[in-house]
Design an enzyme around this catalytic site. Sequence first.
Site, mmCIF file in Angstrom:
data_model
loop_
_atom_site.group_PDB
_atom_site.id
_atom_site.type_symbol
_atom_site.label_atom_id
_atom_site.label_comp_id
_atom_site.label_asym_id
_atom_site.label_seq_id
_atom_site.Cartn_x
_atom_site.Cartn_y
_atom_site.Cartn_z
ATOM 1 N N SER A 1 -17.052 73.828 56.324
ATOM 2 C CA SER A 1 -18.270 73.015 56.375
ATOM 3 C C SER A 1 -18.002 71.632 55.807
ATOM 4 O O SER A 1 -17.401 71.478 54.756
ATOM 5 C CB SER A 1 -19.470 73.684 55.696
ATOM 6 N N THR B 1 -13.645 83.402 60.245
ATOM 7 C CA THR B 1 -14.295 84.665 59.873
ATOM 8 C C THR B 1 -14.192 84.778 58.360
ATOM 9 O O THR B 1 -13.101 84.700 57.800
ATOM 10 C CB THR B 1 -13.591 85.857 60.551
ATOM 11 N N GLU C 1 -22.276 82.176 42.967
ATOM 12 C CA GLU C 1 -21.919 82.757 41.686
ATOM 13 C C GLU C 1 -23.091 82.633 40.697
ATOM 14 O O GLU C 1 -23.943 81.751 40.812
ATOM 15 C CB GLU C 1 -20.705 82.030 41.086
HETATM 16 N N1 HPA Z 1 -19.951 78.639 45.441
HETATM 17 C C1 HPA Z 1 -19.320 79.310 46.426
HETATM 18 N N2 HPA Z 1 -19.199 78.851 47.654
HETATM 19 C C2 HPA Z 1 -19.718 77.645 47.927
HETATM 20 C C3 HPA Z 1 -20.374 76.883 46.948
HETATM 21 C C4 HPA Z 1 -20.497 77.412 45.634
HETATM 22 O O1 HPA Z 1 -21.054 76.798 44.715
HETATM 23 N N3 HPA Z 1 -20.769 75.734 47.549
HETATM 24 C C5 HPA Z 1 -20.340 75.802 48.843
HETATM 25 N N4 HPA Z 1 -19.715 76.956 49.078
#
Ligand code: HPA
Length: 277
Positions: A44, A98, A198
């Site tokens: 992304s 994936t 998280e």
């Molecule tokens: N944590 C895990 N994956 C992510 C985050 C995040 O803060 N931001 C974008 N992908």
Amino acid sequence: MSDVAPHPLDDPAVDPFAIAAQAAEQIARLTGVERHDIALTLGSGWAKAADLIGETTAEIPATEVIGFSKPALTGHVGTLRSILTPSGRRALVIGARTHYYEGHGVRRVVHSVRTAAATGATTMILTNGAGGIKDHWTPGTPVLISDHINLTANSPLEGATFIDLTDLYSARLRDLARELDPSLDEGVYVQFRGPHYETPAEVQMAKAMGGHIVGMSTALEAIAARQAGMEILGMSLITNLAAGISPEPLSHGEVLQAGKDAEPVISALLARIVAAL
Ligand code: HPA
């Protein structure tokens, strides 16, 4: 009964490298390009790089190639693009990742990387959007991945396959990226399973362990790329401060927006890196 055809990689008797070899043959046929030199997985925020690294000579839906699964997310373009770079190299851009959190198993997660290697690619560029632990990394900051901590408790390697992961993320490629943009910082990427973000306590654990970036991809793919003998460049776009580093709660919408806003700048940087390879 399900009417969905069984996925070839879900059969433990099937050799995943044989499926990757078949996929590479299909890519050669569908793109008309016998061998690729470089492969990129665009996470992304990075998708625009595909438009900047050269001339797209073929674009195919990933689902036409054996072993690839339908993308789970909108914003993750499910195509494979063959690009001719100005220096005459062939780049394979994988817009179909994936994720481990989809629960389809590690073989499917690393199939694109194994396929890239089977097309001939010797350089694997892995990009993602991720949370930042260093609080001066504002959303939109691209950072180099210097190493990783794999918290998935899983591996793409099957059986007693012992593979050295020292210098997994090529110091040579990181130096090359820094020559083009001396402001690039680097950090240790921590792969969590997700798809939940998280907790602040988990982010503090990652920090105490030596982590600087939190995300849900890349580490397993990098291991598979190393197994395939590829030189690896990993880059994260910091889309947000990791949970608890900023008092703001995380929203997937904001993560996507930060990716969109940063896209032109980081894509141009990535295109310059590819040109310099
Ligand atoms: N944590 C895990 N994956 C992510 C985050 C995040 O803060 N931001 C974008 N992908």
